[in-house]
Design a protein around this motif. Structure first.
Motif, mmCIF file in Angstrom:
data_model
loop_
_atom_site.group_PDB
_atom_site.id
_atom_site.type_symbol
_atom_site.label_atom_id
_atom_site.label_comp_id
_atom_site.label_asym_id
_atom_site.label_seq_id
_atom_site.Cartn_x
_atom_site.Cartn_y
_atom_site.Cartn_z
ATOM 1 N N VAL A 276 0.834 -1.206 0.000
ATOM 2 C CA VAL A 276 0.000 0.000 0.000
ATOM 3 C C VAL A 276 0.870 1.258 0.000
ATOM 4 C CG1 VAL A 276 -0.301 0.220 2.521
ATOM 5 C CG2 VAL A 276 -2.126 0.966 0.970
ATOM 6 N N LYS A 277 2.031 1.188 0.621
ATOM 7 C CA LYS A 277 2.953 2.330 0.593
ATOM 8 C C LYS A 277 3.426 2.588 -0.836
ATOM 9 C CE LYS A 277 7.149 4.051 2.899
ATOM 10 N NZ LYS A 277 7.967 4.386 1.729
ATOM 11 N N ALA A 278 3.825 1.519 -1.528
ATOM 12 C CA ALA A 278 4.274 1.657 -2.920
ATOM 13 C C ALA A 278 3.144 2.140 -3.816
ATOM 14 C CB ALA A 278 4.818 0.324 -3.428
ATOM 15 N N LEU A 279 1.939 1.644 -3.568
ATOM 16 C CA LEU A 279 0.783 2.061 -4.360
ATOM 17 C C LEU A 279 0.508 3.548 -4.182
ATOM 18 C CD1 LEU A 279 -1.650 1.423 -6.171
ATOM 19 C CD2 LEU A 279 -2.891 0.704 -4.112
ATOM 20 N N GLY A 280 0.569 4.015 -2.945
ATOM 21 C CA GLY A 280 0.356 5.438 -2.689
ATOM 22 C C GLY A 280 1.399 6.309 -3.366
ATOM 23 N N GLU A 281 2.650 5.889 -3.316
ATOM 24 C CA GLU A 281 3.716 6.648 -3.961
ATOM 25 C C GLU A 281 3.528 6.679 -5.472
ATOM 26 O OE1 GLU A 281 7.091 4.554 -2.493
ATOM 27 O OE2 GLU A 281 7.081 5.572 -0.538
ATOM 28 N N HIS A 282 3.052 5.569 -6.025
ATOM 29 C CA HIS A 282 2.789 5.516 -7.468
ATOM 30 C C HIS A 282 1.638 6.445 -7.842
ATOM 31 C CE1 HIS A 282 2.926 3.668 -11.448
ATOM 32 N NE2 HIS A 282 1.612 3.572 -11.408
ATOM 33 N N ILE A 283 0.598 6.449 -7.029
ATOM 34 C CA ILE A 283 -0.551 7.324 -7.291
ATOM 35 C C ILE A 283 -0.134 8.795 -7.248
ATOM 36 C CG2 ILE A 283 -2.696 8.193 -6.219
ATOM 37 C CD1 ILE A 283 -3.138 5.725 -7.915
ATOM 38 N N GLN A 284 0.759 9.123 -6.342
ATOM 39 C CA GLN A 284 1.218 10.515 -6.245
ATOM 40 C C GLN A 284 1.963 10.944 -7.503
ATOM 41 O OE1 GLN A 284 2.422 12.758 -2.465
ATOM 42 N NE2 GLN A 284 4.393 12.106 -3.259
ATOM 43 N N GLN A 285 2.606 10.000 -8.178
ATOM 44 C CA GLN A 285 3.273 10.307 -9.441
ATOM 45 C C GLN A 285 2.283 10.448 -10.592
ATOM 46 O OE1 GLN A 285 6.103 7.134 -9.963
ATOM 47 N NE2 GLN A 285 7.544 7.953 -8.474
ATOM 48 N N LEU A 286 1.152 9.736 -10.496
ATOM 49 C CA LEU A 286 0.161 9.771 -11.564
ATOM 50 C C LEU A 286 -0.797 10.945 -11.460
ATOM 51 C CD1 LEU A 286 -0.995 6.021 -11.822
ATOM 52 C CD2 LEU A 286 0.529 7.253 -13.380
ATOM 53 N N LEU A 287 -1.164 11.306 -10.235
ATOM 54 C CA LEU A 287 -2.221 12.282 -10.015
ATOM 55 C C LEU A 287 -1.722 13.461 -9.179
ATOM 56 C CD1 LEU A 287 -5.118 9.798 -9.094
ATOM 57 C CD2 LEU A 287 -4.663 10.840 -11.319
ATOM 58 N N PRO A 288 -2.324 14.620 -9.352
ATOM 59 C CA PRO A 288 -1.877 15.818 -8.627
ATOM 60 C C PRO A 288 -2.430 15.883 -7.199
ATOM 61 C CG PRO A 288 -3.665 16.408 -10.085
ATOM 62 C CD PRO A 288 -3.376 14.942 -10.339
ATOM 63 N N ILE A 289 -2.115 14.870 -6.387
ATOM 64 C CA ILE A 289 -2.538 14.854 -4.992
ATOM 65 C C ILE A 289 -1.355 14.478 -4.117
ATOM 66 C CG2 ILE A 289 -4.953 14.298 -5.480
ATOM 67 C CD1 ILE A 289 -4.356 11.401 -4.736
ATOM 68 N N GLU A 290 -1.455 14.827 -2.836
ATOM 69 C CA GLU A 290 -0.434 14.464 -1.854
ATOM 70 C C GLU A 290 -0.810 13.136 -1.212
ATOM 71 O OE1 GLU A 290 1.331 16.054 2.458
ATOM 72 O OE2 GLU A 290 -0.210 17.195 1.385
ATOM 73 N N THR A 291 0.155 12.240 -1.058
ATOM 74 C CA THR A 291 -0.105 10.986 -0.347
ATOM 75 C C THR A 291 0.822 10.895 0.855
ATOM 76 O OG1 THR A 291 1.467 9.618 -1.602
ATOM 77 C CG2 THR A 291 -0.763 9.845 -2.494
ATOM 78 N N VAL A 292 0.280 10.360 1.955
ATOM 79 C CA VAL A 292 1.026 10.231 3.204
ATOM 80 C C VAL A 292 0.841 8.815 3.729
ATOM 81 C CG1 VAL A 292 1.338 11.099 5.555
ATOM 82 C CG2 VAL A 292 0.592 12.670 3.738
ATOM 83 N N PHE A 293 1.932 8.059 3.839
ATOM 84 C CA PHE A 293 1.852 6.718 4.415
ATOM 85 C C PHE A 293 1.925 6.819 5.931
ATOM 86 C CE2 PHE A 293 4.077 2.880 6.024
ATOM 87 C CZ PHE A 293 3.078 1.952 5.754
ATOM 88 N N VAL A 294 0.985 6.153 6.605
ATOM 89 C CA VAL A 294 0.929 6.160 8.067
ATOM 90 C C VAL A 294 0.995 4.718 8.556
ATOM 91 C CG1 VAL A 294 -0.424 6.791 10.098
ATOM 92 C CG2 VAL A 294 -0.439 8.279 8.084
ATOM 93 N N ASP A 295 2.024 4.413 9.324
ATOM 94 C CA ASP A 295 2.196 3.059 9.851
ATOM 95 C C ASP A 295 1.671 3.014 11.283
ATOM 96 O OD1 ASP A 295 2.926 0.412 10.095
ATOM 97 O OD2 ASP A 295 5.001 0.861 10.605
#
Length: 253
Positions: free
Chosen positions: A229-248
């Motif tokens: 899910v961390k990798a997915l969020g980072e990938h989405i941030q590259q695709l779309l103009p939104i900020e992603t924050v991974f929270v463990d």
């Protein structure tokens, strides 16, 4: 910069293709919130702690591996479930969840990311003719001592694994399934694999490992599933103009 909740859903579905996977829960948008998304929180499980963190940082959406509405559970929205969903809806937070589609994605999935973390080479499905196989196989180049694999798991996952030692020879071939994949140990042994890694252990798992002469490592359900899910969020941030924050959110299980 922002996207609509529908645009985010379309991007996630295009990547993970949940329609091709038979699962135990609905994959995709599970709880609808506000239409405009500027900040996305990613995490392993949609626990109350993760939701509260998303509220605290003014996130518009949450993306997790473990969401809600599992097959066989009560459909009633009461107690803990009511509190979680109420918090999401009060703050207009969208909840997206992808279970098996995230496990098996060839590059962003939990299995793929664990292999990358551990340096496993030649990753492929354990069952060669099953495109939806949740168990992977690969090898350690040059082999690895059983104690060194124990140390590698401890260091990379920040968790001491349970290890059932079957023999003393070095490990060359390895199979793995993140999360609760102990039920596939016998299959891995039948394929002649030297060692099997997953997140959880059951009582019968140890007997199987001993009697089928295969090393078994239980490295934690949460610990083995942080990375997809961390990798997915980072990938989405590259695709779309939104900020992603991974929270463990720490979980020893």
């Amino acid at each position: 910069m922002s996207v609509s909740n529908g645009e985010l859903l379309q991007s996630l579905n295009s990547l993970l293709m949940p329609e091709n996977v038979k699962d135990y829960c609905p994959n995709g948008l599970q709880v609808e919130g506000k239409q405009k998304i500027t900040k996305l929180v990613t995490g392993v499980t949609a626990s109350q702690a993760l939701i509260d963190h998303a509220v605290a940082i003014n996130a518009d959406a949450i993306l997790v591996h473990h969401g809600y509405f599992w097959k066989g559970e009560s459909p009633c929205i009461t107690g803990m479930k009511k509190t979680r969903i109420q918090t999401l809806m009060q703050h207009g937070i969208n909840l997206y969840a992808y279970h098996l589609p995230l496990d098996i994605h060839p590059t962003l999935g939990n299995n793929a990311q664990l292999a990358k973390l551990l340096g496993i080479e030649g990753s492929e499905a354990l069952e060669p003719n099953n495109s939806q196989c949740v168990v992977m196989r690969g090898r350690f180049n040059g082999g690895i001592e059983t104690s060194k694999l124990f140390e590698l798991l401890t260091t990379k996952l920040n968790k001491t694994p349970l290890h059932e030692s079957a023999n003393t020879k070095n490990i060359e071939t390895v199979a793995w399934c993140t999360g609760g994949g102990q039920g596939y140990l016998e299959m891995a042994a039948e394929y002649g694999i030297d060692a099997y890694i997953t997140g959880e252990v059951s009582e019968q798992t140890i007997h199987i490992a001993r009697e089928m002469n295969i090393h078994f490592y239980a490295a934690g359900h949460h610990a083995t599933e942080r990375y997809g899910v961390k990798a997915l969020g980072e990938h989405i941030q590259q695709l779309l103009p939104i900020e992603t924050v991974f929270v463990d959110i720490p979980n020893p299980a």
